[in-house]
Design an enzyme around this catalytic site. Structure first.
Site, PDB file in Angstrom:
ATOM      1  N   ASP A   1       0.832  -1.213   0.000  1.00 22.10           N
ATOM      2  CA  ASP A   1       0.000   0.000   0.000  1.00 22.10           C
ATOM      3  C   ASP A   1       0.863   1.259   0.000  1.00 22.10           C
ATOM      4  OD1 ASP A   1      -2.360   1.388  -0.044  1.00 22.10           O
ATOM      5  OD2 ASP A   1      -2.794   1.144   2.096  1.00 22.10           O
TER       6      ASP A   1
ATOM      7  N   HIS B   1       2.530   3.266  -8.865  1.00 21.07           N
ATOM      8  CA  HIS B   1       2.315   1.831  -9.141  1.00 21.07           C
ATOM      9  C   HIS B   1       3.502   1.264  -9.913  1.00 21.07           C
ATOM     10  CE1 HIS B   1      -1.637   2.182  -7.529  1.00 21.07           C
ATOM     11  NE2 HIS B   1      -2.137   2.877  -8.534  1.00 21.07           N
TER      12      HIS B   1
ATOM     13  N   LEU C   1      10.222 -21.081  -3.895  1.00 23.22           N
ATOM     14  CA  LEU C   1       9.169 -20.216  -3.340  1.00 23.22           C
ATOM     15  C   LEU C   1       7.883 -20.289  -4.162  1.00 23.22           C
ATOM     16  CD1 LEU C   1       8.382 -17.689  -1.476  1.00 23.22           C
ATOM     17  CD2 LEU C   1       9.187 -16.292  -3.389  1.00 23.22           C
TER      18      LEU C   1
HETATM   19  C1  IPE Z   1      -5.578  -2.742  -0.276  1.00 21.45           C
HETATM   20  O1  IPE Z   1      -5.164  -1.431  -0.475  1.00 21.45           O
HETATM   21  C2  IPE Z   1      -5.593  -3.485  -1.589  1.00 21.45           C
HETATM   22  C3  IPE Z   1      -4.302  -3.729  -2.221  1.00 21.45           C
HETATM   23  C4  IPE Z   1      -3.142  -3.413  -1.746  1.00 21.45           C
HETATM   24  C5  IPE Z   1      -4.371  -4.400  -3.489  1.00 21.45           C
HETATM   25  P1  IPE Z   1      -6.221  -0.245  -0.637  1.00 21.45           P
HETATM   26  O2  IPE Z   1      -5.438   1.001  -0.758  1.00 21.45           O
HETATM   27  O3  IPE Z   1      -7.163  -0.563  -1.734  1.00 21.45           O
HETATM   28  O4  IPE Z   1      -6.998  -0.313   0.748  1.00 21.45           O
HETATM   29  P2  IPE Z   1      -7.946   0.779   1.450  1.00 21.45           P
HETATM   30  O5  IPE Z   1      -9.028   1.115   0.485  1.00 21.45           O
HETATM   31  O6  IPE Z   1      -7.116   1.957   1.786  1.00 21.45           O
HETATM   32  O7  IPE Z   1      -8.452   0.072   2.685  1.00 21.45           O
HETATM   33  C1  IPE Z   2      -1.551   0.183  -3.394  1.00 24.76           C
HETATM   34  O1  IPE Z   2      -1.308   1.552  -3.424  1.00 24.76           O
HETATM   35  C2  IPE Z   2      -1.773  -0.412  -4.755  1.00 24.76           C
HETATM   36  C3  IPE Z   2      -3.140  -0.878  -5.016  1.00 24.76           C
HETATM   37  C4  IPE Z   2      -4.143  -0.826  -4.168  1.00 24.76           C
HETATM   38  C5  IPE Z   2      -3.393  -1.457  -6.330  1.00 24.76           C
HETATM   39  P1  IPE Z   2      -2.491   2.593  -3.459  1.00 24.76           P
HETATM   40  O2  IPE Z   2      -2.862   2.837  -4.882  1.00 24.76           O
HETATM   41  O3  IPE Z   2      -3.619   2.146  -2.613  1.00 24.76           O
HETATM   42  O4  IPE Z   2      -1.820   3.891  -2.854  1.00 24.76           O
HETATM   43  P2  IPE Z   2      -2.465   4.893  -1.817  1.00 24.76           P
HETATM   44  O5  IPE Z   2      -2.938   4.097  -0.656  1.00 24.76           O
HETATM   45  O6  IPE Z   2      -3.574   5.605  -2.509  1.00 24.76           O
HETATM   46  O7  IPE Z   2      -1.337   5.817  -1.447  1.00 24.76           O
HETATM   47 MG    MG Z   3      -4.071   2.401  -0.662  1.00 22.60          MG
END
Ligand code: IPE
Ligand code: IPE
Ligand code: MG
Length: 257
Positions: free
Chosen positions: A21, A38, A132
């Protein structure tokens, strides 16, 4: 900075799950578009996968796309799907070089055709690898998985394909992870301290580790640090500390279930 040498090999977590995240915030801090975050996160994926393989971790599950992520703007979803295709394409060689087998959990059939094809190709190519097991959670959510398990069980029961009553073992069989041990350690980056619908059943006794590091900044040393922290904990599974100390099993994982 944590080093590999500080890790106690005998108490390595067998299964590490990661909620990757913070990509969007990482990019925003740099005045860039979310997708830049990303893209930058791919290097962190490579480092984490390599480090886990080098250490001898058996399973690494990465939360790459949740069912709730479909609620994002369509241009971000498109970019994420394209990134998935190009990453699997580019990294299949890394998987082969490191003897890593690719698996998925989640509703893969709900992904665009080109993603499904690329993933199927990589799964097939790596199917004989014995190191793995890298599990990508794609179009996954824990509640969806539990609902699907109940639905499938009901169908099989009605059709007479199964006669036993529902119990924990039976439910486990109907989940997407029947042959995968429960995670010992969950790592979530970016400072958020929630599960976001990830492996709800499987994480009943998982050790949770939250770090402020944003996913694109996550490196091997950050994984080592999480493992070292995990190894300092006592897993009790409902028992008293005295009982655990007396019955200490290998790999910091007393028996449960
Ligand atoms: C969780 O992250 C999903 C992934 C990392 C794929 P999100 O960024 O979507 O989660 P929330 O919405 O903040 O809980
Ligand atoms: C995690 O990073 C990747 C996915 C959920 C696909 P985010 O895109 O959720 O990044 P933030 O949380 O908005 O910073
Ligand atoms: Mg996120």
């Amino acid at each position: 900075m944590a080093t590999k040498e500080e890790i106690i090999q005998e108490r390595l977590p067998r299964h590490i799950a990661v909620i990757m995240d913070g990509n969007g915030r990482w990019a925003k801090k740099r005045g860039n578009q979310r997708i830049f975050g990303h893209r930058s996160g791919v290097k962190s994926v490579r480092e984490t996968v390599e480090a886990a393989a080098e250490l001898g971790v058996s399973y690494l599950t990465l939360y790459a796309f949740s069912r709730e992520n479909w609620s994002r703007p369509s241009h971000e979803i498109d970019a994420l799907m394209n990134l998935l295709v190009s990453t699997v394409n580019r990294e299949t060689k890394t998987l082969m070089d490191n003897n890593i087998q690719l698996l998925t959990i989640g509703d893969v059939k709900g992904l665009p055709g080109k993603v499904q094809d690329k993933i199927a190709e990589a799964i097939d190519k790596t199917s004989s690898n014995t190191g793995l097991k890298l599990v990508l959670a794609l179009n996954y959510s824990g509640r969806w998985e539990l609902k699907e398990a109940m639905r499938q069980f009901g169908e099989d029961y009605k059709a007479g394909r199964i006669s036993q009553d529902m119990d924990e073992q039976t439910l486990k069989y109907y989940l997407t992870t029947p042959h995968i041990p429960d995670p010992d350690l969950l790592i979530r980056t970016s400072g958020e301290a929630r599960l976001s619908n990830f492996l709800l059943w499987q994480m009943a006794y998982t050790e949770l580790y939250f770090t402020e590091v944003l996913w694109p900044d996550f490196r091997k040393e950050n994984l080592y640090e999480a493992i070292i922290n995990y190894q300092s904990r006592e897993r009790r599974f409902g028992k008293t500390s005295d009982q655990v100390v007396r019955n200490k099993t290998k790999n910091n994982a007393p028996q449960y279930g």
